[in-house]
Design an enzyme around this catalytic site. Structure first.
Site, PDB file in Angstrom:
ATOM      1  N   VAL A  11       0.819  -1.211   0.000  1.00  0.00           N
ATOM      2  CA  VAL A  11       0.000   0.000   0.000  1.00  0.00           C
ATOM      3  C   VAL A  11       0.857   1.267   0.000  1.00  0.00           C
ATOM      4  O   VAL A  11       0.653   2.183  -0.800  1.00  0.00           O
ATOM      5  CB  VAL A  11      -0.964   0.005   1.209  1.00  0.00           C
ATOM      6  N   THR A  86      -1.100  -4.086   9.604  1.00  0.00           N
ATOM      7  CA  THR A  86      -1.985  -4.293  10.769  1.00  0.00           C
ATOM      8  C   THR A  86      -2.456  -5.746  10.742  1.00  0.00           C
ATOM      9  O   THR A  86      -3.636  -6.024  10.523  1.00  0.00           O
ATOM     10  CB  THR A  86      -3.194  -3.335  10.752  1.00  0.00           C
ATOM     11  N   THR A 122      -5.380  -0.164   7.449  1.00  0.00           N
ATOM     12  CA  THR A 122      -6.724  -0.531   7.896  1.00  0.00           C
ATOM     13  C   THR A 122      -6.689  -0.684   9.410  1.00  0.00           C
ATOM     14  O   THR A 122      -6.010  -1.577   9.925  1.00  0.00           O
ATOM     15  CB  THR A 122      -7.147  -1.847   7.218  1.00  0.00           C
ATOM     16  N   ARG A 154      -6.641  -2.803  -4.906  1.00  0.00           N
ATOM     17  CA  ARG A 154      -6.504  -4.262  -4.954  1.00  0.00           C
ATOM     18  C   ARG A 154      -5.129  -4.610  -5.491  1.00  0.00           C
ATOM     19  O   ARG A 154      -4.706  -4.019  -6.499  1.00  0.00           O
ATOM     20  CB  ARG A 154      -7.537  -4.880  -5.909  1.00  0.00           C
ATOM     21  N   LYS A 207     -14.104   1.069   5.864  1.00  0.00           N
ATOM     22  CA  LYS A 207     -13.154   0.123   5.261  1.00  0.00           C
ATOM     23  C   LYS A 207     -13.489  -1.319   5.655  1.00  0.00           C
ATOM     24  O   LYS A 207     -13.534  -2.228   4.821  1.00  0.00           O
ATOM     25  CB  LYS A 207     -11.736   0.501   5.695  1.00  0.00           C
ATOM     26  N   ALA A 255     -17.168 -18.059  -8.168  1.00  0.00           N
ATOM     27  CA  ALA A 255     -17.009 -19.143  -7.191  1.00  0.00           C
ATOM     28  C   ALA A 255     -15.584 -19.691  -7.277  1.00  0.00           C
ATOM     29  O   ALA A 255     -14.979 -19.720  -8.349  1.00  0.00           O
ATOM     30  CB  ALA A 255     -18.024 -20.242  -7.484  1.00  0.00           C
ATOM     31  N   GLY A 260      -8.760 -15.421   0.180  1.00  0.00           N
ATOM     32  CA  GLY A 260      -7.543 -15.356   0.989  1.00  0.00           C
ATOM     33  C   GLY A 260      -6.993 -13.945   0.877  1.00  0.00           C
ATOM     34  O   GLY A 260      -7.758 -12.994   0.688  1.00  0.00           O
ATOM     35  N   CYS A 263      -6.005  -9.030   3.172  1.00  0.00           N
ATOM     36  CA  CYS A 263      -7.020  -8.159   3.777  1.00  0.00           C
ATOM     37  C   CYS A 263      -8.257  -8.893   4.290  1.00  0.00           C
ATOM     38  O   CYS A 263      -8.582  -8.794   5.472  1.00  0.00           O
ATOM     39  CB  CYS A 263      -7.443  -7.089   2.770  1.00  0.00           C
ATOM     40  N   LYS A 266      -8.046 -11.176   7.605  1.00  0.00           N
ATOM     41  CA  LYS A 266      -7.735 -10.473   8.862  1.00  0.00           C
ATOM     42  C   LYS A 266      -8.760  -9.374   9.145  1.00  0.00           C
ATOM     43  O   LYS A 266      -9.085  -9.112  10.304  1.00  0.00           O
ATOM     44  CB  LYS A 266      -6.315  -9.893   8.810  1.00  0.00           C
TER      45      LYS A 266
HETATM   46  N1  LIG Z   1      -2.204  -5.094   0.586  1.00  0.00           N
HETATM   47  C1  LIG Z   1      -3.383  -4.613   0.219  1.00  0.00           C
HETATM   48  O1  LIG Z   1      -3.925  -4.979  -0.825  1.00  0.00           O
HETATM   49  C2  LIG Z   1      -4.096  -3.589   1.058  1.00  0.00           C
HETATM   50  C3  LIG Z   1      -5.201  -2.902   0.522  1.00  0.00           C
HETATM   51  C4  LIG Z   1      -5.836  -1.957   1.304  1.00  0.00           C
HETATM   52  C5  LIG Z   1      -5.395  -1.729   2.609  1.00  0.00           C
HETATM   53  N2  LIG Z   1      -4.341  -2.419   3.105  1.00  0.00           N
HETATM   54  C6  LIG Z   1      -3.878  -2.116   4.472  1.00  0.00           C
HETATM   55  O2  LIG Z   1      -2.707  -1.310   4.372  1.00  0.00           O
HETATM   56  C7  LIG Z   1      -1.818  -1.600   5.453  1.00  0.00           C
HETATM   57  C8  LIG Z   1      -0.459  -1.993   4.889  1.00  0.00           C
HETATM   58  O3  LIG Z   1      -0.586  -3.202   4.171  1.00  0.00           O
HETATM   59  P1  LIG Z   1       0.550  -3.726   3.190  1.00  0.00           P
HETATM   60  O4  LIG Z   1      -0.009  -4.880   2.466  1.00  0.00           O
HETATM   61  O5  LIG Z   1       1.122  -2.596   2.416  1.00  0.00           O
HETATM   62  O6  LIG Z   1       1.651  -4.231   4.279  1.00  0.00           O
HETATM   63  P2  LIG Z   1       3.168  -4.594   4.016  1.00  0.00           P
HETATM   64  O7  LIG Z   1       3.524  -5.568   5.072  1.00  0.00           O
HETATM   65  O8  LIG Z   1       3.383  -4.942   2.579  1.00  0.00           O
HETATM   66  O9  LIG Z   1       3.956  -3.220   4.280  1.00  0.00           O
HETATM   67  C9  LIG Z   1       4.130  -2.624   5.520  1.00  0.00           C
HETATM   68  C10 LIG Z   1       5.521  -1.995   5.556  1.00  0.00           C
HETATM   69  O10 LIG Z   1       5.617  -1.156   6.705  1.00  0.00           O
HETATM   70  C11 LIG Z   1       6.950  -1.224   7.176  1.00  0.00           C
HETATM   71  N3  LIG Z   1       6.958  -0.702   8.549  1.00  0.00           N
HETATM   72  C12 LIG Z   1       6.414  -1.233   9.666  1.00  0.00           C
HETATM   73  N4  LIG Z   1       6.617  -0.425  10.736  1.00  0.00           N
HETATM   74  C13 LIG Z   1       7.294   0.655  10.285  1.00  0.00           C
HETATM   75  C14 LIG Z   1       7.785   1.843  10.896  1.00  0.00           C
HETATM   76  N5  LIG Z   1       7.615   2.094  12.222  1.00  0.00           N
HETATM   77  N6  LIG Z   1       8.458   2.726  10.145  1.00  0.00           N
HETATM   78  C15 LIG Z   1       8.632   2.491   8.821  1.00  0.00           C
HETATM   79  N7  LIG Z   1       8.190   1.398   8.179  1.00  0.00           N
HETATM   80  C16 LIG Z   1       7.527   0.476   8.892  1.00  0.00           C
HETATM   81  C17 LIG Z   1       7.320  -2.680   7.012  1.00  0.00           C
HETATM   82  O11 LIG Z   1       8.713  -2.878   6.996  1.00  0.00           O
HETATM   83  C18 LIG Z   1       6.658  -2.997   5.658  1.00  0.00           C
HETATM   84  O12 LIG Z   1       7.555  -2.799   4.574  1.00  0.00           O
HETATM   85  C19 LIG Z   1      -2.508  -2.696   6.269  1.00  0.00           C
HETATM   86  O13 LIG Z   1      -3.214  -2.102   7.320  1.00  0.00           O
HETATM   87  C20 LIG Z   1      -3.469  -3.321   5.279  1.00  0.00           C
HETATM   88  O14 LIG Z   1      -4.577  -3.893   5.923  1.00  0.00           O
HETATM   89  C21 LIG Z   1      -3.669  -3.336   2.358  1.00  0.00           C
END
Ligand SMILES: NC(=O)c1ccc[n+]([C@@H]2O[C@H](COP(=O)([O-])OP(=O)(O)OC[C@H]3O[C@@H](n4cnc5c(N)ncnc54)[C@H](O)[C@@H]3O)[C@@H](O)[C@H]2O)c1
Length: 448
Positions: A11, A86, A122, A154, A207, A255, A260, A263, A266
């Protein structure tokens, strides 16, 4: 405008690169030094179509930089986005907010003047207020606002989703914060994207409500697929028949083996924990989570049944292991349940995934990895399509038949038509179609 993006994962990196494309100066921060090193050298640590080009263009133009130094990154910014993970807290399913609060504390120490602290991660209802209290406690004199701007992109089409979203939701409660967020998203006015301004709690809950609704929609069609198999109906046609109704919509009615990804699993769990906390049962979400967990186990059983009821010593060819196509993300992928279940019954699993192997290899021990679809099938007792990558859509059916020891294909994504497969002399089972595997024991066995 200038922003810092804390967390440069799926993200943070996409959002950062897209804001830079909008003309904003963006510093992407990550605490993972190897990620930042890679990004500085022009290497993208994740697979997301088009992201390499977007990052390169904006880095070249000087609008997108990468650092591990949060304090330096937030100096003088208009907004700091928190886009850290998260995940589900082990044991209880609550969203683990450790990373969010750690980032908020660091931001509090480092800010030099007014900025909007925006949670893009999120986060459960109430988190924005908790962030506000922590920052206020650390810096009683600081001028700041906290806003919530949940992300709906997505994986696999993340750039398009960010640049052309259906809507943007901003929980922002001061005029100043609303102005900063409106300014950042101004380029979307050109394509008339609705920007929905709300309070903090509403944005946070929106969300979770969106993801839980979509998870329920997928689960609904999966259960209808089971019924289709028993009554001789075709779920593809049922989905089309209902999806063309504007009140229902065609998306998320495919279907398959159960949802999985990073998002839905969890977020549905975290929403249930919030509902419990507020003594407000969400029975549809409860049923969704339970049915989806059961479904993944049922899928392994379905494969075993399609292979004659016993896979001990047999070779199974698996195409696709990521939770969906066009990503290397393995988080909560159905393959993580299905593949070990087959191995547990003595099967030897050979697999190919166009982009997922590096992430998947440590998570799926014992799998023999292959470099292309056809080599995976060589001498196998059955072929299982687990993820519908485009390269698996046009396979040469005669070649499949030649390569397999026994011509059995289990297509958990309904990529192929039963009639095509029958014409090629292949014993085929899809999901929710008249010739799907009908097995009276499957419900009971899956519940074990
Ligand atoms: N992946 C998706 O498709 C998606 C879509 C919408 C929302 N989200 C939400 O967005 C958030 C991030 O998801 P993601 O998939 O990008 O996670 P991710 O694990 O790919 O990325 C998170 C990054 O944050 C870094 N990080 C953690 N703590 C840190 C800090 N204190 N300082 C600097 N960097 C730090 C980690 O090293 C990691 O690279 C989550 O809450 C998720 O639910 C994800």
């Amino acid at each position: 405008m200038r922003i810092a993006m804390i967390g440069s994962g799926y993200v943070g990196l996409v959002s950062g690169a897209c804001f830079a494309e909008f003309g904003v100066d963006v510093v992407c921060v990550d605490k993972d030094q190897s990620k930042v090193d890679a990004l500085r050298q022009g290497r993208i640590p994740i697979y997301e179509p088009g992201l390499d080009v977007l990052v390169a263009r904006n880095a070249e133009a000087g609008r997108l930089t990468f650092t591990t130094d949060l304090a330096q990154a937030v100096a003088g910014v208009d907004a700091v986005f928190i886009a850290v993970g998260t995940p589900s807290r082990r044991g209880d399913g609550h969203a683990d907010l450790t990373y969010v609060f750690a980032a908020a504390d660091e931001i509090a120490r480092a800010l030099t003047g007014y900025a909007v602290i925006v949670t893009k991660s999120t986060v459960p209802v109430g988190t924005g207020r908790r962030v506000h209290r922590r920052v206020r406690a650390a810096r009683p004199d600081l001028e700041f606002d906290v806003a919530s701007n949940p992300e709906f992109l997505r994986e696999g089409s993340a750039i398009e989703d960010f640049m052309r979203p259906d809507r943007v939701v901003c929980g922002a409660e001061s005029e100043r914060a609303r102005e900063v967020l409106s300014g950042l998203y101004r380029p979307l006015n050109l394509i008339e994207t609705p920007i929905v301004f709300t309070g903090l709690e509403t944005a946070e809950l929106t969300k979770y409500a969106a993801n839980s609704f979509l998870a329920a929609k997928i689960t609904f069609i999966n259960e209808i697929a089971d019924l289709c198999e028993r009554v001789g109906a075709d779920v593809q046609d049922v989905a089309r028949g209902i999806g063309l109704d504007g009140r229902i919509g065609r998306k998320f009615l495919h279907a398959g083996p159960g949802y999985g990804g990073s998002c839905f699993p969890k977020d549905t769990l975290a929403l249930l924990r919030t509902a419990e906390q507020y003594a407000t049962p969400l029975r549809i979400v409860e049923a969704t989570v339970e049915a989806n967990d059961r479904r993944k186990r049922q899928m392994a059983h379905r494969i075993v049944q399609a292979m004659g009821g016993d896979v001990d010593g047999k070779k199974v060819a698996v195409l696709g292991v990521t939770f969906k196509p066009n990503t290397d993300d393995m988080r909560d992928s159905p393959s993580l349940v299905i593949v070990p279940a087959l191995q547990g019954q003595g099967a030897e699993v050979h697999a190919f995934d166009p982009e997922g192997r590096t992430t998947a290899e440590p998570l799926l021990p014992g799998v023999r990895w292959q470099d292309n679809a056809y080599d995976t099938m060589d001498g196998a007792d059955a072929l299982v399509i687990l993820t519908e990558w485009n390269v698996f859509r046009g396979l040469d059916l005669a070649e499949i038949k030649r390569r397999l020891k026994t011509p059995v294909v289990i297509d958990l994504r309904n990529v192929y038509k039963p009639s095509q497969m029958a014409a090629a002399g292949i014993t085929y089972s899809g999901i929710g179609r008249p010739n799907g595997v009908i097995d009276d024991d499957s419900q009971e066995l899956a519940a074990e």
